[in-house]
Write an enzyme that holds these catalytic residues in place. Sequence first.
Site, short mmCIF file in Angstrom:
data_model
loop_
_atom_site.label_atom_id
_atom_site.label_comp_id
_atom_site.label_asym_id
_atom_site.label_seq_id
_atom_site.Cartn_x
_atom_site.Cartn_y
_atom_site.Cartn_z
N ASP A 151 0.79 -1.22 0.00
CA ASP A 151 0.00 0.00 0.00
C ASP A 151 0.83 1.28 0.00
O ASP A 151 0.37 2.31 0.47
CB ASP A 151 -0.87 -0.05 1.28
CG ASP A 151 -2.10 0.82 1.17
OD1 ASP A 151 -2.41 1.26 0.07
OD2 ASP A 151 -2.73 1.08 2.22
N CYS A 207 -14.48 3.61 8.36
CA CYS A 207 -15.91 3.28 8.25
C CYS A 207 -16.01 1.83 7.78
O CYS A 207 -15.28 1.43 6.87
CB CYS A 207 -16.57 4.23 7.25
SG CYS A 207 -18.19 3.71 6.70
S1 SF4 Z 1 -19.69 2.73 3.37
FE1 SF4 Z 1 -19.26 4.51 2.11
S2 SF4 Z 1 -18.37 5.96 3.54
FE2 SF4 Z 1 -18.16 3.95 4.45
S3 SF4 Z 1 -16.13 3.21 3.79
FE3 SF4 Z 1 -17.70 2.41 2.37
S4 SF4 Z 1 -17.66 3.90 0.72
FE4 SF4 Z 1 -16.70 4.90 2.44
#
Ligand code: SF4
Length: 299
Positions: free
Chosen positions: A123, A226
């Site tokens: 990465d 997220c």
């Molecule tokens: S759900 Fe949407 S905001 Fe969350 S990591 Fe995936 S792409 Fe990004």
Amino acid sequence: MSSALLNSKLVKAQASRLGFVACGLAKAEPVAESFAIRYRRWLDLDFCGEMDYMRRNVEMRLKPDLLVPGVRTIVSLAMNFMPSEHQPGISLYAQGKDYHDVLRERMQQLMQACGLEGRCFVDTAPVLERYWAWQSGVGIVTQSGLVAVPGYGPTVFLGELFLTQEADTYDEPLPDSLPEEVGWAKVCPALTPEGLDARLCISYQTIEHRGPLPDNLRLAATFYGCDRCLRATPQFAESHPTAEPAFQPSEALLQMAPDDWQNLTEEQYRSLFKGSAIKRAKYDGLKRNIERWLKHCKS
Ligand code: SF4
């Protein structure tokens, strides 16, 4: 450069011994035209946001020989990162030690154990790692853009060896997955048919973006990264805890409650995240995220 062919069975056996859950070999040819077109289109749409490094060395990303002259074989490797317990405010992948360090060390051990010649990347170089994971049969690229490894799901870190040796056998890409019954636009507006729009992505905003967060960004679940699309990916059902201790959270991290995060000092931050990839967000960036997260937790 040695003229002996690389023994693919030996590489895979050693990779497994070192804790990799998948390992595949691909010929180091230019990236397929369909992927190259998609990648260029993604850049043209400005979906990379402030990640200017994605715009640099485009040709190098598409032609491995420009990154490592004389490269013949790309070995793609995957390591399971699913922790058995986790601190809810932080994305699953960032609960333990920095994966760059963990993978790089194992990959160097693998190169040494098998007498491999070339370079390893985690990465940190212009490498289309998801493409190579697919091309070498390590996993499939899901509609959410993640790589899912059979039996382990999308909770994997990827690394690549660019080797100047030719291999005795190369792997084939896995068959495409069945069409997924997930309405990705409903899961997240950042997931578009033309790829991930990083500018709308919580992960990007809380990790890569410097400066104030967009006013409309709602951090309801996590303040670092997220996991929504990860968890919504159908293959997430195959994810299970890793045997790798480095990816487990510390007891101190597990015990942090919302009030503790609110009062996090720089000293605590340094001690909690010693050797963690979270340092990428810096103390000020993390405090910025925590403030927004607490606002939404309490509302
Ligand atoms: S759900 Fe949407 S905001 Fe969350 S990591 Fe995936 S792409 Fe990004």
